[in-house]
Motif scaffolding. Structure first.
Motif, short mmCIF file in Angstrom:
data_model
loop_
_atom_site.label_atom_id
_atom_site.label_comp_id
_atom_site.label_asym_id
_atom_site.label_seq_id
_atom_site.Cartn_x
_atom_site.Cartn_y
_atom_site.Cartn_z
N PRO A 93 44.08 64.13 100.12
CA PRO A 93 44.83 63.24 101.00
C PRO A 93 46.21 63.02 100.39
N TRP A 135 49.28 50.49 94.14
CA TRP A 135 48.08 50.83 94.94
C TRP A 135 46.84 50.27 94.27
N ASP A 173 54.25 59.42 90.83
CA ASP A 173 55.03 58.21 90.89
C ASP A 173 54.19 57.05 90.38
N SER A 208 56.96 54.13 96.80
CA SER A 208 56.82 52.70 96.57
C SER A 208 58.06 51.95 97.03
N LEU A 256 48.77 47.57 101.86
CA LEU A 256 49.73 47.59 100.76
C LEU A 256 51.12 47.16 101.20
N MET A 275 50.42 61.64 101.05
CA MET A 275 51.31 60.80 101.84
C MET A 275 52.75 61.19 101.56
N MET A 320 39.74 52.79 95.78
CA MET A 320 40.04 54.12 96.32
C MET A 320 41.09 54.80 95.47
N GLU A 321 41.01 56.13 95.43
CA GLU A 321 42.05 56.91 94.75
C GLU A 321 43.32 56.87 95.59
N PHE A 363 53.45 68.05 94.12
CA PHE A 363 53.31 69.44 94.50
C PHE A 363 54.61 70.21 94.41
N ASP A 370 61.32 61.41 95.91
CA ASP A 370 60.13 60.94 96.59
C ASP A 370 59.94 59.49 96.25
N PRO A 403 46.64 58.27 97.44
CA PRO A 403 46.92 59.61 97.97
C PRO A 403 47.97 60.29 97.12
N LYS A 404 47.97 61.62 97.17
CA LYS A 404 48.98 62.36 96.42
C LYS A 404 50.31 62.26 97.16
N THR A 405 51.37 62.44 96.44
CA THR A 405 52.69 62.41 97.06
C THR A 405 53.38 63.75 96.82
N PRO A 406 54.39 64.08 97.60
CA PRO A 406 55.00 65.41 97.47
C PRO A 406 55.49 65.74 96.07
N SER A 407 55.86 64.73 95.29
CA SER A 407 56.37 65.05 93.95
C SER A 407 55.29 65.71 93.11
N PHE A 454 54.06 53.56 92.30
CA PHE A 454 53.23 53.58 93.50
C PHE A 454 51.75 53.48 93.13
N ILE A 474 44.25 48.01 96.22
CA ILE A 474 43.03 48.71 96.62
C ILE A 474 42.42 49.36 95.37
#
Lengths: 320, 203
Positions: free
Chosen positions: A208, B42, B35, A96, A131, A210, B49-50, B58, A93, B52-56, B38, B46
């Motif tokens: 949320p 982020w 990650d 970045s 970003l 991505m 704001m929190e 889950f 994954d 976003p989650k990434t697939p890793s 990332f 920004i």
């Protein structure tokens, strides 16, 4: 209540008293007429109470509908969760990753009244746009769903490449999503696709999320430079003419699988958010109804008391 | 009284971590990985704001690569609408790759294989389960985990032979009468799938 009080006061006033029927009609007549200080109107409050009660019924019904739709789609979303895991296990994954052409696929709902999930997706899309901005880089949007389109079209109209609505007209299935994915891949140039959706964690919590899908060229580049995709080279490629062809098919397949899961999860989150929004709405309507009922009773009792006072003072004036 | 207070306090502290872990059983990994590059990039751009989650975050954790060849192969066979087999330990699977039937044993070389319509057979002890799969992909990892992703799969005993024959005839006829390249390609795909179905039933 007023009649009982009059009866208790008794026979003394029987003669000069007007009979019960005209009293009620005079009350009503005064309420509907333009008001003086004498009679306070309960009609306005009664109208409000009726409309608030209707709203409460409607939002309760919407909550039930959302709950049943959620039950239907939740099992399918859970079953599709195994679909993206093999791809992440193979390719890792890399959110970045630094590429020139980013495409942000925002998934939202078509209908409203679902709480804040669409705004969250749009906020994150805009943040990702910020970003990934930079010299020689371009970021485009592909929008699924009416609500995100309405929000993003306001300030990023020129960046929207493609927008698709009415996704849930027919029940979601893989064929439909794969055709959609094919469409997107054909019409949009990309180095990395970022899919933003709300993952269904539980009925009250939506995260949320991505997901990133890289184009085959970027995958090869990352594999060569090492890092997470470093051991991709150790994998033998079976079939096909060249490694590039297989990677191309792989990227397309990955995109359609990840998109399928994302669309299902977002639909679940939409129904769950709608359930909780409608639930709090009907609770608010109930509280408002309680407050209005109190006001109504107070108003009604005040007008009865005023009438009583007038009658009694009138009668005692006659007497003495 | 204060002894009671410290006991209750300790209990409330212990209860908190347990409460945090309640989520779907299909979802939560043992050690969620995030990650960090990332998240950091982020936060720089920004801060309010929190991310976003990434697939890793889950992913179900995968077993590490063992030093010796394990005795069993772990198979994950997934379809868009169900997970047919998830982390099932088997002896061997035979997948219909585009280059032909490929047998996968524990300790197989890491491979990415594209699948064509054909029969997938799962061998466990003396049982053999056969599925007819439409195309898909197979990943075989170094830790003897095989991921098979297909679009559609049916157990071979649920296929109706008469319908297969009918479909084959229909598509052969369409192929011969096809005008445009697109129609030819579609008819060819139909013919391929149905002849594979045919051979699955007979073979």
């Amino acid at each position: 209540m007023a009649m009982a009080a009059l009866r208790r006061e008794g026979r003394r006033f029987a003669a000069p008293l007007i009979s019960p029927q005209p009293i009620r009609s005079s009350l009503i007549a005064e309420e509907q007429a333009p008001l003086g200080v004498r009679s306070i109107s309960t009609q306005v409050v009664r109208n409000r109470m009726k409309s608030v009660k209707n709203i409460q019924k409607i939002t309760k019904a919407m909550k039930m509908v959302a709950a049943s739709k959620l039950r239907a789609i939740q099992t399918r979303a859970e079953n599709s969760r195994g679909l993206w895991q093999p791809f992440t296990a193979l390719l890792g994954d890399a959110p970045s990753v630094d590429v020139k052409k980013n495409v942000i696929v925002t998934i939202s709902s078509d209908k409203g009244l679902c709480g804040g999930i669409n705004s969250t997706s749009v906020k994150i899309s805009k943040a990702m746009h910020k970003l990934t901005a930079g010299p020689e880089k371009e970021t485009k949007y592909v929008i699924l769903g009416e609500k995100a389109k309405a929000q993003l079209i306001r300030d990023s109209k020129k960046d929207i490449e493609l927008s698709i609505t009415e996704l849930q007209k027919n029940p979601l299935n893989y064929t439909q999503v794969s055709v959609l994915a094919d469409d997107i891949l054909k019409n949009v140039e990309y180095d990395a696709l970022r899919i933003i959706f709300n993952k269904f964690h539980s009925v009250v919590s939506f995260l949320p999320t991505m997901s990133t899908v890289l184009s085959p060229e970027v995958v090869e580049r990352e594999a060569e430079s090492g890092g997470k995709l470093g051991d991709l080279d150790s994998y033998e490629i079976e079939g096909g003419e060249t490694k590039g062809e297989i990677l191309q098919n792989l990227a397309e397949f990955q995109f359609s699988c990840v998109l399928f899961n994302a669309v299902l999860e977002n639909a679940c989150s939409e129904q769950g958010a709608r359930m909780s929004a409608m639930d709090s709405s009907s609770r608010n309507a109930g509280e408002m109804l309680d407050r209005l009922t109190l006001t109504y009773n107070r108003t009604r009792q005040a007008s009865i008391t005023t009438e009583l006072i007038e009658i009694i003072s009138g009668a005692s004036a006659l007497e003495g | 009284m204060f002894r009671q207070a410290s006991r209750i306090f300790a209990r409330s502290i212990n209860q908190q971590p347990k409460m945090m872990g309640r989520a779907f059983s299909t979802d939560v990994p043992a050690t969620p990985t995030v990650d960090s590059t990332f998240v950091e990039s982020w936060k720089k751009v920004i801060p309010n704001m929190e991310p976003p989650k990434t697939p890793s975050a889950f992913m179900n954790p995968r077993p590490p690569t063992p030093s010796t060849i394990p005795s069993k192969l772990t198979v994950n066979f997934v379809l868009p609408y169900a997970s047919e087999l998830s982390t099932k330990e088997v002896d061997m699977v035979i997948v219909p790759a585009t280059t032909g039937q490929m047998g996968v044993l524990p300790g197989h070389v890491p491979t990415i294989a594209e699948l064509k319509p054909g029969v997938l057979s799962v061998h466990e002890g003396n049982n053999v389960t056969k599925y007819f799969v439409s195309s898909g992909f197979t990943f075989i990892h170094a830790n003897s985990v095989a991921d098979i992703i297909a679009i559609e799969a049916v157990p071979v005993d649920q296929i109706d032979p008469s319908l297969v024959q009918k479909g084959l005839a229909e598509f052969t006829q369409k192929l011969s009468s096809a005008a445009t390249d697109l129609e030819k390609a579609e008819a060819q795909i139909g013919v391929d799938v149905h002849s594979a179905l045919n051979s699955a039933l007979t073979g």
